[in-house]
Design a protein around this motif. Structure first.
Motif, short mmCIF file in Angstrom:
data_model
loop_
_atom_site.label_atom_id
_atom_site.label_comp_id
_atom_site.label_asym_id
_atom_site.label_seq_id
_atom_site.Cartn_x
_atom_site.Cartn_y
_atom_site.Cartn_z
N ALA A 190 0.83 -1.21 0.00
CA ALA A 190 0.00 0.00 0.00
C ALA A 190 0.87 1.26 0.00
N ASP A 191 0.33 2.30 -0.62
CA ASP A 191 1.09 3.55 -0.64
C ASP A 191 0.99 4.25 0.73
N GLU A 192 1.76 5.33 0.85
CA GLU A 192 1.88 6.02 2.13
C GLU A 192 0.53 6.52 2.65
N LYS A 193 -0.27 7.05 1.73
CA LYS A 193 -1.55 7.63 2.12
C LYS A 193 -2.47 6.53 2.67
N THR A 194 -2.46 5.38 2.01
CA THR A 194 -3.31 4.26 2.44
C THR A 194 -2.87 3.77 3.82
N ILE A 195 -1.56 3.66 4.00
CA ILE A 195 -1.05 3.20 5.30
C ILE A 195 -1.45 4.17 6.41
N GLU A 196 -1.36 5.45 6.08
CA GLU A 196 -1.73 6.45 7.11
C GLU A 196 -3.19 6.30 7.50
N LYS A 197 -4.04 6.06 6.50
CA LYS A 197 -5.47 5.90 6.81
C LYS A 197 -5.69 4.63 7.62
N LEU A 198 -4.98 3.57 7.25
CA LEU A 198 -5.12 2.31 8.00
C LEU A 198 -4.67 2.49 9.45
N SER A 199 -3.65 3.33 9.62
CA SER A 199 -3.13 3.52 10.97
C SER A 199 -4.08 4.34 11.85
N GLU A 200 -5.04 4.98 11.20
CA GLU A 200 -6.01 5.76 11.98
C GLU A 200 -7.09 4.87 12.61
N VAL A 201 -7.17 3.63 12.14
CA VAL A 201 -8.14 2.70 12.72
C VAL A 201 -7.60 2.21 14.07
N PRO A 202 -8.37 2.39 15.14
CA PRO A 202 -7.85 1.95 16.45
C PRO A 202 -7.70 0.44 16.48
N VAL A 203 -6.52 -0.03 16.83
CA VAL A 203 -6.34 -1.47 16.86
C VAL A 203 -5.59 -1.95 18.11
N LEU A 204 -4.65 -1.13 18.57
CA LEU A 204 -3.87 -1.57 19.73
C LEU A 204 -4.54 -1.13 21.02
N SER A 205 -4.68 -2.08 21.93
CA SER A 205 -5.21 -1.73 23.24
C SER A 205 -4.10 -1.05 24.05
N ASP A 206 -4.46 -0.40 25.13
CA ASP A 206 -3.46 0.26 25.97
C ASP A 206 -2.44 -0.77 26.48
N GLU A 207 -2.96 -1.95 26.79
CA GLU A 207 -2.09 -3.01 27.31
C GLU A 207 -1.05 -3.42 26.27
N GLU A 208 -1.51 -3.55 25.02
CA GLU A 208 -0.58 -3.93 23.95
C GLU A 208 0.45 -2.83 23.72
N LYS A 209 -0.01 -1.59 23.77
CA LYS A 209 0.93 -0.48 23.56
C LYS A 209 2.00 -0.47 24.65
N GLU A 210 1.56 -0.67 25.88
CA GLU A 210 2.51 -0.69 26.99
C GLU A 210 3.53 -1.81 26.80
N ARG A 211 3.02 -2.96 26.36
CA ARG A 211 3.90 -4.12 26.18
C ARG A 211 4.95 -3.85 25.10
N ILE A 212 4.50 -3.29 23.99
CA ILE A 212 5.44 -3.04 22.88
C ILE A 212 6.43 -1.94 23.29
N PHE A 213 5.92 -0.91 23.95
CA PHE A 213 6.81 0.18 24.37
C PHE A 213 7.86 -0.36 25.34
N GLY A 214 7.40 -1.18 26.30
CA GLY A 214 8.33 -1.75 27.28
C GLY A 214 9.43 -2.55 26.60
N ALA A 215 9.02 -3.35 25.61
CA ALA A 215 10.00 -4.19 24.89
C ALA A 215 10.98 -3.32 24.12
N SER A 216 10.46 -2.27 23.46
CA SER A 216 11.35 -1.42 22.66
C SER A 216 12.33 -0.67 23.57
#
Lengths: 187, 410
Positions: free
Chosen positions: B13-39
């Motif tokens: 997908a092109d950049e614009k499509t990816i940006e729109k896809l990223s606007e769809v809420p998908v990650l829960s707060d718990e998942e975000k915390e987990r990924i942030f912690g790992a990074s």
């Protein structure tokens, strides 16, 4: 967020800078990685790849702090590159060949820019059709079929009943296919 | 093409499509915390590695410059490295012990002594009876034990999850046909045969997915939930490793035309809504003045989804049996005073027939039941002035097409 914003935040508190950067771009990076890996990776692999990308950005990011543009472009490049590497590792598609091997000249370049361009255009078209379903159907469809979320997870995120999510999803897909058929473009 | 494959179009997908896809809420707060912690951990580790690399480089430079190593610094560094190594070993052993311990204790199951509260399930799994048919495996929400295939009613409910891990299709079936039940048991027996081990757990999710589950090597999950006082079995295919042949076998055994029936039920409920609205004249726009020459109370239709009486007739015949039409919707076109009539190519409506009509279906999933080769039932819910109500449609195969042959208001 611009590079100078990030740099200024880093000077105050690196941890705060990391967190701000992550919060702003994690959905974007997750979307980039999902688009590249969804066909071959489990969700854990996708999460792993996203965390690798942010770790790389935190540690190796040599950003020109005078640059006033959005960091999205830089982050997108890092994300795509890392996701493609992960894809190769997961699918083990990188055979090693000797340059002396007679078959080397016959190894074709698998990337086909024209096809990639067509695919990108199709992606944009498909997204347009998905969005035309309206909310919450478009969100449900994307979460289910692009992000591979199940009905229960979608229901939790949207505050709906899982059964309703399943029914809406099924009906939305049926409508989407009708729309696609009517528009006569093949996917 | 499967529904999921359709979305492969987003692969490049092109950049614009990816940006729109990223606007769809998908990650829960718990998942975000987990990924942030790992990074963050990875970044910190990398930082330490780079710092160590710099120290070694400095030591090398010192050695090269002076001709002799900075003995004291190297000694201290080696000691530090050994301390880190020792700490890692201790941590690894500790972590291993903790993981083993957690692994054992985290198998939530049924503690008979504590009256059905979650506890270690080793006694269940070690007994070798952790099959889908194991007596001890199911604890009802009322604290009683249930056999997953042995409800008190002769009707067993199989809520079947689809044919691919990311393309779940839930079908809620009440199956009474004994032969079909035997085939299901045979297929489930096959699943039991291929599994290596099992875990009894508790699904923490809400809604209709809540309940106990039995998972087998992360390949298949049997969810057992309670629907009223009936245990309900859901089979989830959640891994790529299940042989397709087995999935096909199971799906074929459980619901030979399951998807088709569900689809037909959706089509026919919608048709029932359209035809009921036709009977009530809800969708036609017509002139205010009537034309007595056509008949008392008939008005010229100016806007309508159907072009002719025969078109309406054809639509009804496609979706309902003749007997059903005669019993419920005969007045639409087929009586002496039909709701719709034609003169000189123009359509007229009997304005006296106008009434509230149609079914406003809710999002509640249909229940497909009484499945037989030539008939099945679909129960659907619709909104009324007072709330909701259910109607059960009797659907038959009439000359190769599924049609509504009757209905009951429940």
């Amino acid at each position: 967020m611009t590079a100078s914003d990030y740099s200024a935040l880093c000077k105050q508190s690196p941890d705060k800078a990391y967190k701000t950067l992550f919060d702003e771009y994690c959905n974007y990076v997750y979307a980039v990685v999902t688009s590249k890996l969804r066909s071959c990776a489990a969700r854990e692999d996708i999460e792993e790849c996203v965390s690798d990308i942010f770790a790389e950005i935190y540690t190796k990011c040599e950003i020109d702090d005078e640059y006033e543009g959005d960091m999205r472009g830089y982050i997108g490049v890092v994300a795509k590159r890392r996701a493609i590497n992960t894809f190769r590792i997961l699918t083990k598609q990188a055979p090693t060949v000797s340059l002396d091997d007679e078959s080397v000249p016959e190894i074709a370049d698998e990337s086909e820019p024209a096809q990639d361009s067509d695919r990108a255009a199709l992606g944009a078209k498909l997204l347009e059709k998905v969005m035309s379903l309206g909310e919450p159907d478009s969100t449900i469809v994307i979460q289910k079929y692009f992000y591979n979320r199940n009905s229960l997870e979608i229901a939790k995120l949207l505050g709906m009943n899982p059964a309703s999510v399943r029914v809406r999803c099924r009906r939305a897909m049926s409508r989407l296919k009708n729309i696609i058929d009517r528009n006569e473009f093949s996917l | 093409m499967s529904d999921r494959r359709l979305f492969d179009a987003f692969e490049n997908a092109d950049e614009k499509t990816i940006e729109k896809l990223s606007e769809v809420p998908v990650l829960s707060d718990e998942e975000k915390e987990r990924i942030f912690g790992a990074s963050k951990r990875k970044a910190d580790d990398k930082g330490v590695s780079e710092q160590n690399a710099k120290i070694i480089m400095m030591e090398t430079l010192n050695t090269q410059a002076s001709g002799t190593p900075d003995a004291a610094k190297l000694k201290n560094r080696n000691r530090a490295v050994m301390n880190v190594a020792a700490a890692c070993i201790v941590l690894a052993v500790g972590a291993s012990l903790i993981i083993n311990g957690l692994g054992k204790d985290s198998k939530l199951g049924i503690d008979k002594e504590s009256g059905g509260t979650a506890s270690s399930a080793d006694n269940l799994c070690d007994s070798g009876s952790c099959s889908g048919a194991g007596d001890e495996l199911v604890l009802g929400s009322d604290g009683e034990y249930y056999h997953p295939y042995d409800g008190s009613s002769s009707v067993r409910r199989y809520n079947v999850s689809g044919t691919a891990p990311h393309n779940e299709e839930y079908l809620d079936y009440e199956i009474t046909d004994e032969e079909q039940l035997e085939r299901i048991d045979a297929a489930l027996g096959e699943i039991d045969r291929i599994k290596d081990d099992c875990v009894v757990g508790e699904n923490q999710g809400g809604g209709d997915d809540q309940g106990l589950f039995l998972s087998t090597s992360d390949d298949i999950k049997y969810f057992i939930t309670m629907v009223g006082d009936q245990p309900q079995l859901t089979i989830n295919f959640i891994d790529y490793n299940i042989p397709q042949e087995l999935i096909d076998q199971l799906m074929a055994a459980i619901a030979p035309t399951a998807t088709g029936q569900y689809t037909e039920a959706m089509r026919l409920t919608e048709a029932l809504n359209v035809i009921d609205r036709l009977a009530g004249g809800s969708d036609a726009v017509y002139e205010e003045t009537t034309d007595p020459s056509v008949g008392e109370g008939y008005a010229l239709i100016t806007e309508f989804g159907f072009g002719s009486v025969s078109e309406i007739e054809s639509y009804m015949n496609d979706n309902m049996t003749t007997d059903f039409i005669n019993a419920f919707y005969g007045s639409v076109v087929g009586t002496d005073r039909p709701v719709y009539t034609e003169r000189d190519g123009a359509m007229y409506i009997d304005t006296f027939a106008r009434r509230d009509s149609g079914y406003n279906w809710t999002d509640t999933e249909f229940i497909i039941s009484e499945v037989k080769a030539e008939s099945f039932c679909a129960t659907a819910e619709y909104t009324t002035a007072d709330g909701t109500a259910q109607v059960k449609l009797y659907i038959v195969n009439d000359g190769g097409s599924w049609k509504i042959s009757g209905l009951d208001f429940l």
